[in-house]
Design a protein around this motif. Structure first.
Motif, PDB file in Angstrom:
ATOM      1  N   PRO A   5       8.535 -14.092  -8.858  1.00 23.05           N
ATOM      2  CA  PRO A   5       8.481 -14.393  -7.431  1.00 23.05           C
ATOM      3  C   PRO A   5       9.164 -15.721  -7.153  1.00 23.05           C
ATOM      4  CG  PRO A   5       6.291 -13.926  -8.316  1.00 23.05           C
ATOM      5  CD  PRO A   5       7.231 -13.992  -9.473  1.00 23.05           C
ATOM      6  N   GLU A   6       9.781 -15.822  -5.985  1.00 18.18           N
ATOM      7  CA  GLU A   6      10.466 -17.057  -5.623  1.00 18.18           C
ATOM      8  C   GLU A   6       9.456 -18.152  -5.327  1.00 18.18           C
ATOM      9  OE1 GLU A   6      13.247 -16.487  -2.475  1.00 18.18           O
ATOM     10  OE2 GLU A   6      14.068 -14.683  -3.373  1.00 18.18           O
ATOM     11  N   ALA A   7       9.814 -19.373  -5.673  1.00 19.79           N
ATOM     12  CA  ALA A   7       8.953 -20.519  -5.367  1.00 19.79           C
ATOM     13  C   ALA A   7       8.977 -20.751  -3.863  1.00 19.79           C
ATOM     14  CB  ALA A   7       9.455 -21.758  -6.093  1.00 19.79           C
ATOM     15  N   PRO A   8       7.837 -21.101  -3.279  1.00 20.42           N
ATOM     16  CA  PRO A   8       7.815 -21.327  -1.838  1.00 20.42           C
ATOM     17  C   PRO A   8       8.592 -22.576  -1.453  1.00 20.42           C
ATOM     18  CG  PRO A   8       5.707 -21.898  -2.802  1.00 20.42           C
ATOM     19  CD  PRO A   8       6.547 -21.307  -3.897  1.00 20.42           C
ATOM     20  N   ASP A   9       9.179 -22.559  -0.269  1.00 20.03           N
ATOM     21  CA  ASP A   9       9.881 -23.710   0.266  1.00 20.03           C
ATOM     22  C   ASP A   9       8.825 -24.739   0.681  1.00 20.03           C
ATOM     23  OD1 ASP A   9      11.335 -25.584   1.668  1.00 20.03           O
ATOM     24  OD2 ASP A   9      12.432 -24.120   2.871  1.00 20.03           O
ATOM     25  N   PRO A  10       8.915 -25.986   0.210  1.00 26.00           N
ATOM     26  CA  PRO A  10       7.892 -26.978   0.537  1.00 26.00           C
ATOM     27  C   PRO A  10       7.777 -27.261   2.032  1.00 26.00           C
ATOM     28  CG  PRO A  10       9.671 -27.973  -0.739  1.00 26.00           C
ATOM     29  CD  PRO A  10       9.947 -26.507  -0.658  1.00 26.00           C
ATOM     30  N   ASP A  11       8.808 -26.943   2.824  1.00 27.51           N
ATOM     31  CA  ASP A  11       8.764 -27.180   4.264  1.00 27.51           C
ATOM     32  C   ASP A  11       8.144 -26.017   5.031  1.00 27.51           C
ATOM     33  OD1 ASP A  11       9.987 -29.656   3.941  1.00 27.51           O
ATOM     34  OD2 ASP A  11      11.994 -28.784   4.072  1.00 27.51           O
ATOM     35  N   GLU A  12       7.824 -24.921   4.336  1.00 27.57           N
ATOM     36  CA  GLU A  12       7.247 -23.760   4.995  1.00 27.57           C
ATOM     37  C   GLU A  12       5.731 -23.895   5.101  1.00 27.57           C
ATOM     38  OE1 GLU A  12       8.400 -20.126   3.157  1.00 27.57           O
ATOM     39  OE2 GLU A  12      10.519 -20.434   3.539  1.00 27.57           O
ATOM     40  N   ASP A  19       6.067 -10.873   0.587  1.00 26.53           N
ATOM     41  CA  ASP A  19       6.402  -9.502   0.932  1.00 26.53           C
ATOM     42  C   ASP A  19       6.738  -8.775  -0.361  1.00 26.53           C
ATOM     43  OD1 ASP A  19       6.141  -9.748   3.721  1.00 26.53           O
ATOM     44  OD2 ASP A  19       8.129 -10.671   3.847  1.00 26.53           O
ATOM     45  N   LEU A  20       5.876  -7.863  -0.769  1.00 26.41           N
ATOM     46  CA  LEU A  20       6.089  -7.152  -2.022  1.00 26.41           C
ATOM     47  C   LEU A  20       7.134  -6.060  -1.861  1.00 26.41           C
ATOM     48  CD1 LEU A  20       2.467  -6.699  -3.413  1.00 26.41           C
ATOM     49  CD2 LEU A  20       4.188  -8.364  -4.072  1.00 26.41           C
ATOM     50  N   THR A  21       8.007  -5.987  -2.828  1.00 27.87           N
ATOM     51  CA  THR A  21       9.000  -4.916  -2.853  1.00 27.87           C
ATOM     52  C   THR A  21       8.733  -3.974  -4.020  1.00 27.87           C
ATOM     53  OG1 THR A  21      10.494  -6.300  -4.127  1.00 27.87           O
ATOM     54  CG2 THR A  21      10.769  -6.324  -1.734  1.00 27.87           C
ATOM     55  N   GLU A  25       2.102  -0.254  -9.446  1.00 28.82           N
ATOM     56  CA  GLU A  25       2.331   0.011 -10.869  1.00 28.82           C
ATOM     57  C   GLU A  25       3.345  -0.968 -11.457  1.00 28.82           C
ATOM     58  OE1 GLU A  25       2.471   2.378  -8.460  1.00 28.82           O
ATOM     59  OE2 GLU A  25       0.587   3.397  -8.922  1.00 28.82           O
ATOM     60  N   GLU A  26       4.394  -1.286 -10.696  1.00 26.75           N
ATOM     61  CA  GLU A  26       5.400  -2.236 -11.175  1.00 26.75           C
ATOM     62  C   GLU A  26       4.810  -3.640 -11.301  1.00 26.75           C
ATOM     63  OE1 GLU A  26       9.653  -0.583  -9.585  1.00 26.75           O
ATOM     64  OE2 GLU A  26       8.241  -1.328  -8.078  1.00 26.75           O
ATOM     65  N   VAL A  27       3.940  -4.004 -10.378  1.00 22.13           N
ATOM     66  CA  VAL A  27       3.293  -5.320 -10.449  1.00 22.13           C
ATOM     67  C   VAL A  27       2.437  -5.391 -11.704  1.00 22.13           C
ATOM     68  CG1 VAL A  27       1.645  -6.873  -9.336  1.00 22.13           C
ATOM     69  CG2 VAL A  27       3.359  -5.681  -7.955  1.00 22.13           C
ATOM     70  N   LEU A  28       1.639  -4.355 -11.949  1.00 23.65           N
ATOM     71  CA  LEU A  28       0.798  -4.344 -13.149  1.00 23.65           C
ATOM     72  C   LEU A  28       1.626  -4.360 -14.424  1.00 23.65           C
ATOM     73  CD1 LEU A  28      -1.962  -1.828 -12.053  1.00 23.65           C
ATOM     74  CD2 LEU A  28      -2.173  -4.304 -12.296  1.00 23.65           C
ATOM     75  N   GLU A  29       2.753  -3.666 -14.413  1.00 20.61           N
ATOM     76  CA  GLU A  29       3.647  -3.646 -15.576  1.00 20.61           C
ATOM     77  C   GLU A  29       4.223  -5.038 -15.848  1.00 20.61           C
ATOM     78  OE1 GLU A  29       8.052  -1.931 -16.186  1.00 20.61           O
ATOM     79  OE2 GLU A  29       6.547  -0.394 -15.740  1.00 20.61           O
TER      80      GLU A  29
END
Length: 57
Positions: A5-12, A19-21, A25-29
């Motif tokens: 997963p991308e690191a969050p922008d510190p200004d956000e 948002d999961l794509t 099953e892919e997450v568990l894998e």
């Protein structure tokens, strides 16, 4: 191979949201025993005591 997963922008907004794509099953894998063993919790930054935010009216 799954991507990290991308690191969050510190200004956000500091609230976690992703948002999961991938399917569940892919997450568990992705989360293998090795990745779980090396995982570190996110650092939670709370406001200083007495610090006022816009939501406190």
């Amino acid at each position: 191979m799954q991507r990290n997963p991308e690191a969050p922008d510190p200004d956000e907004d500091p609230v976690s949201h992703v948002d999961l794509t991938q399917s569940p099953e892919e997450v568990l894998e992705y989360w293998t025993k090795e990745r779980m063993a090396e995982a570190k919790p996110r650092e939670i930054k709370l406001p200083e005591p007495g610090q006022r935010t816009d939501e406190q009216d």
